[in-house]
Scaffold this motif. Sequence first.
Motif, PDB file in Angstrom:
ATOM      1  N   HIS A 669       0.842  -1.202   0.000  1.00 20.20           N
ATOM      2  CA  HIS A 669       0.000   0.000   0.000  1.00 20.20           C
ATOM      3  C   HIS A 669       0.877   1.253   0.000  1.00 20.20           C
ATOM      4  CE1 HIS A 669      -3.016   2.925   1.272  1.00 20.20           C
ATOM      5  NE2 HIS A 669      -3.925   2.030   0.920  1.00 20.20           N
ATOM      6  N   PRO A 670       0.496   2.262  -0.767  1.00 17.53           N
ATOM      7  CA  PRO A 670       1.328   3.481  -0.846  1.00 17.53           C
ATOM      8  C   PRO A 670       1.518   4.188   0.496  1.00 17.53           C
ATOM      9  CG  PRO A 670      -0.260   3.423  -2.624  1.00 17.53           C
ATOM     10  CD  PRO A 670      -0.611   2.290  -1.715  1.00 17.53           C
ATOM     11  N   SER A 671       0.708   3.868   1.480  1.00  9.91           N
ATOM     12  CA  SER A 671       0.905   4.516   2.779  1.00  9.91           C
ATOM     13  C   SER A 671       1.995   3.828   3.601  1.00  9.91           C
ATOM     14  CB  SER A 671      -0.407   4.493   3.566  1.00  9.91           C
ATOM     15  OG  SER A 671      -0.728   3.151   3.885  1.00  9.91           O
ATOM     16  N   SER A 672       2.501   2.702   3.115  1.00 16.64           N
ATOM     17  CA  SER A 672       3.526   1.973   3.860  1.00 16.64           C
ATOM     18  C   SER A 672       4.903   2.590   3.648  1.00 16.64           C
ATOM     19  CB  SER A 672       3.551   0.510   3.419  1.00 16.64           C
ATOM     20  OG  SER A 672       4.717  -0.128   3.903  1.00 16.64           O
ATOM     21  N   VAL A 673       5.753   2.507   4.662  1.00 16.25           N
ATOM     22  CA  VAL A 673       7.119   3.022   4.491  1.00 16.25           C
ATOM     23  C   VAL A 673       7.910   2.155   3.508  1.00 16.25           C
ATOM     24  CG1 VAL A 673       7.225   4.079   6.775  1.00 16.25           C
ATOM     25  CG2 VAL A 673       8.071   1.753   6.468  1.00 16.25           C
ATOM     26  N   LEU A 674       7.431   0.946   3.243  1.00 18.53           N
ATOM     27  CA  LEU A 674       8.136   0.068   2.306  1.00 18.53           C
ATOM     28  C   LEU A 674       7.629   0.202   0.874  1.00 18.53           C
ATOM     29  CD1 LEU A 674       8.690  -3.198   4.382  1.00 18.53           C
ATOM     30  CD2 LEU A 674      10.230  -1.280   3.998  1.00 18.53           C
ATOM     31  N   PHE A 675       6.676   1.122   0.672  1.00 20.33           N
ATOM     32  CA  PHE A 675       6.193   1.379  -0.687  1.00 20.33           C
ATOM     33  C   PHE A 675       7.362   1.820  -1.561  1.00 20.33           C
ATOM     34  CE2 PHE A 675       4.264   4.357  -3.803  1.00 20.33           C
ATOM     35  CZ  PHE A 675       3.522   3.423  -4.496  1.00 20.33           C
ATOM     36  N   ARG A 676       7.489   1.214  -2.705  1.00 25.04           N
ATOM     37  CA  ARG A 676       8.589   1.471  -3.647  1.00 25.04           C
ATOM     38  C   ARG A 676       9.951   0.962  -3.170  1.00 25.04           C
ATOM     39  NH1 ARG A 676       6.993   7.111  -6.410  1.00 25.04           N
ATOM     40  NH2 ARG A 676       7.367   7.875  -4.331  1.00 25.04           N
ATOM     41  N   VAL A 677      10.028   0.517  -1.910  1.00 29.67           N
ATOM     42  CA  VAL A 677      11.274  -0.087  -1.448  1.00 29.67           C
ATOM     43  C   VAL A 677      11.289  -1.536  -1.920  1.00 29.67           C
ATOM     44  CG1 VAL A 677      12.658  -0.709   0.573  1.00 29.67           C
ATOM     45  CG2 VAL A 677      11.386   1.450   0.539  1.00 29.67           C
ATOM     46  N   ASN A 678      10.119  -2.176  -1.799  1.00 32.44           N
ATOM     47  CA  ASN A 678       9.910  -3.532  -2.308  1.00 32.44           C
ATOM     48  C   ASN A 678      10.979  -4.552  -1.922  1.00 32.44           C
ATOM     49  OD1 ASN A 678       7.547  -2.675  -3.479  1.00 32.44           O
ATOM     50  ND2 ASN A 678       8.486  -2.269  -5.480  1.00 32.44           N
ATOM     51  N   PRO A 679      11.113  -4.849  -0.646  1.00 37.88           N
ATOM     52  CA  PRO A 679      12.023  -5.929  -0.236  1.00 37.88           C
ATOM     53  C   PRO A 679      11.541  -7.252  -0.822  1.00 37.88           C
ATOM     54  CG  PRO A 679      11.106  -4.768   1.672  1.00 37.88           C
ATOM     55  CD  PRO A 679      10.343  -4.307   0.483  1.00 37.88           C
ATOM     56  N   LYS A 680      12.452  -8.200  -0.946  1.00 35.45           N
ATOM     57  CA  LYS A 680      12.091  -9.454  -1.617  1.00 35.45           C
ATOM     58  C   LYS A 680      11.027 -10.243  -0.836  1.00 35.45           C
ATOM     59  CE  LYS A 680      14.566 -12.993  -4.284  1.00 35.45           C
ATOM     60  NZ  LYS A 680      13.319 -13.592  -4.635  1.00 35.45           N
ATOM     61  N   TRP A 681      11.176 -10.297   0.475  1.00 36.35           N
ATOM     62  CA  TRP A 681      10.231 -11.061   1.303  1.00 36.35           C
ATOM     63  C   TRP A 681       9.582 -10.154   2.327  1.00 36.35           C
ATOM     64  CZ3 TRP A 681       9.191 -16.162   0.357  1.00 36.35           C
ATOM     65  CH2 TRP A 681      10.072 -16.809  -0.536  1.00 36.35           C
ATOM     66  N   VAL A 682       8.276 -10.165   2.386  1.00 33.64           N
ATOM     67  CA  VAL A 682       7.588  -9.332   3.376  1.00 33.64           C
ATOM     68  C   VAL A 682       6.439 -10.113   4.020  1.00 33.64           C
ATOM     69  CG1 VAL A 682       8.061  -7.128   2.215  1.00 33.64           C
ATOM     70  CG2 VAL A 682       5.957  -8.376   1.691  1.00 33.64           C
ATOM     71  N   ILE A 683       6.004  -9.567   5.157  1.00 40.75           N
ATOM     72  CA  ILE A 683       4.800 -10.073   5.826  1.00 40.75           C
ATOM     73  C   ILE A 683       3.893  -8.873   6.041  1.00 40.75           C
ATOM     74  CG2 ILE A 683       4.013 -10.690   8.150  1.00 40.75           C
ATOM     75  CD1 ILE A 683       5.965 -12.883   8.199  1.00 40.75           C
ATOM     76  N   TYR A 684       2.594  -9.064   5.764  1.00 44.30           N
ATOM     77  CA  TYR A 684       1.677  -7.949   5.980  1.00 44.30           C
ATOM     78  C   TYR A 684       0.768  -8.227   7.163  1.00 44.30           C
ATOM     79  CZ  TYR A 684      -1.775 -10.875   3.543  1.00 44.30           C
ATOM     80  OH  TYR A 684      -2.614 -11.893   3.180  1.00 44.30           O
ATOM     81  N   ASN A 685       0.213  -7.126   7.710  1.00 41.83           N
ATOM     82  CA  ASN A 685      -0.719  -7.267   8.818  1.00 41.83           C
ATOM     83  C   ASN A 685      -2.154  -7.473   8.314  1.00 41.83           C
ATOM     84  OD1 ASN A 685      -1.254  -6.856  11.830  1.00 41.83           O
ATOM     85  ND2 ASN A 685      -2.700  -5.459  10.870  1.00 41.83           N
TER      86      ASN A 685
END
Length: 724
Positions: A669-685
């Motif tokens: 989601h664009p409101s996330s600090v990881l927006f456009r950072v796109n790490p390879k592996w993530v977990i969402y809430n």
Amino acid sequence: MAQFWKPGTERPPLLDDDEGGILLYSASSSSSGYGYVSIEKQRQRLPVFKYRMAILYLVETHATTIVVGETGSGKTTQIPQFLKEAGWADGGRVIACTQPRRLAVQAVASRVSEEMGVKLGEEVGYTIRFEDLTDRVTQDSTRIKFLTDGVLLREMMEDPLLTKYSVIMVDEAHERSISTDVLLGLLKKIQRRRPELRLIISSATIEAKSMAAFFHTSKKRRGLEGEDCVPKTEPAILSVEGRGFNVQIFYVEEPVSDYIQAAVSTVMSIHDQEPMGDILVFLTGQDDIDAAVRLLTEEAQNNRKSSSGLVVLPLYSGLSRADQDLVFSPIPRGKRKVVISTNIAETSLTLEGVSYVVDSGFSKQRFYNPISDIENLVVAPISKASARQRAGRAGRVRPGKCYRLYSEEYFVKEMSAEGIPEMQRSNLVSCVIQGCSGALEGCLLNMEGILDIRVGRRDKLKALGIDNILGFDWPASPSPEAMIRALEVLYSLGVLDDDAKLTSPAGFQVAEIPLEPMVSKMILASNQLGCSEEIITIAAILSIQSIWISVRGQQKDLDEAKLRFAAAEGDHVSFLNVYKGFLRSGKSPKWCNKNFVNYQAMRKVVEIREQLKRIAQRIGIVLKSCESDMQVVRKAVTAGFFANACNLEAFSHNGMYKTIRSSQEVYIHPSSVLFRVNPKWVIYNSLVSTDRQYMRNVISINPSWLIEAAPHFYQHHHPNSIPH
DNA sequence: GAGCACTGC
């Protein structure tokens, strides 16, 4: 005594608007309000008063009594008092009355204590999550207790038969919330073991018969029935009229193509042609509402003569408290208030002074797809029950009018009578851990078998005895797929064992924490990882709506403020930064404003955090900080939310991820600090579904932690998806 | 570079 109804005699009529468009009409009720009359006189004026003897008689002689009563009948405040006066709270017993909402619990308890002339928290008390205003320590003097249905479910963990209660009244049962339905299912079971327990199910007009059928147990105690102390198993139904006024219904002749535009023109013509009185418009969500407000405001500017007297106000839960309060504030004389609202005004908030309702016929509703395990929020047609409830909002203080933006033919022929119960539209993970694990006890269940079912071997289902679980008698049965999904997740979390029983100690600990099981599991894991202080902060922040101030038009400033707290690891760690900053500022409101942080929200976080700390300590969690080691924090998040793991598509240019468990396409989601950072592996809430599936509150992880955290889950289904 | 009906433990 006036009216008295016994089973077998003619029943008082139920009012319905199917034919004539007449709602909740009660000719005899006085319209003058309460004025300066004594409390006792006020009580006697309520419609329910003349049914006092009938209600007491029915409760005495029937295990279950269903009271059908409209708004304003007084059933919620009076019936518990009738029962108390008749001796149902003698001998240390307690009368319980449940509500679906916290605010209602507090309001009703306070009203009843006032009527009885006692101090709230003694003879009359209430309990909601994180707040217990009953007297159970010094004297145990509380005789009438109001509580949310969720709290009563929780009490069943300590005392499965709810032995201290003589009568349990479940109010607003027609709303069919998950916790109401689970409660009703379990109360039916309790009744078998406790014939002396009485239930009162209180509901608006609908569904009385199906509710009665649900509680009519087929096992008859022949020879005993009707004798002293043994109540009839067949439920009694009693109808009490309300205090609402006549609401005249209007339909459109042809279906409308654009309900926003139609709502706007309807408001304008009401304003032109009808006498004074506020207007309440039901639309679906923030977008609709903002658009309608804009259109109406434009009209008001362009067309001064007819619309200058309008005060247009939006209403939805996402608004700040101050903006919400605007709809209750008085407006200048000679002006007309128009409130454009979501469903929040259908049940949760009551606006007095509304004479006109405009009903779009739609609302946003949650649907759950157990195959993809995704909850979606979609605009869908409302039910007749909902339409009636909306119309009734126009007749609270005087006769009103309701304009439905759909045809009468549609209402009569196509609109469904009731909505789909929440239990059939939701992810059941929380529900299963709360209420069902008790009900499932004793059922044989082989989890390996369940996992096989997902892969397609459905024939195994019967052999494994899963029918027992799936066949549990709920007022609305959830789909087997949804149930299996929930059991699967809880099994992977280590909360349920192969027999679908709570594991010890993890299962019992998770059940003890009043949060979603995945959050609770994260807290348990933090104990072993030595970061419980941090994880409890994260849990507290995740349990409130948002810690940010959102002011329309200041989005950029908010984004910049967020950047000051951004952490490379993700949103959870950024939340920790905000919390630390808040503490360092001395919990300063000024600091909050400067940083676009919602001060009220942060105070709530601090409060919830304190409560969680107490609960954590009670179940043996040692409070410890990991200082700056964020790897353990991420591992703890993984331990709870491994099922939400996603992998960035190898050649994705637009940040496309796929979920590990079901290969769903998802985006940060664009409101996330990881927006456009796109790490390879993530977990969402959580996921938000719009035109795409957006992950909210995202943290980056190392995939090897997944197998560490949930070996069953990942090795069983996805042996090849994760690099070893 | 986009947007969250409403509850509840």
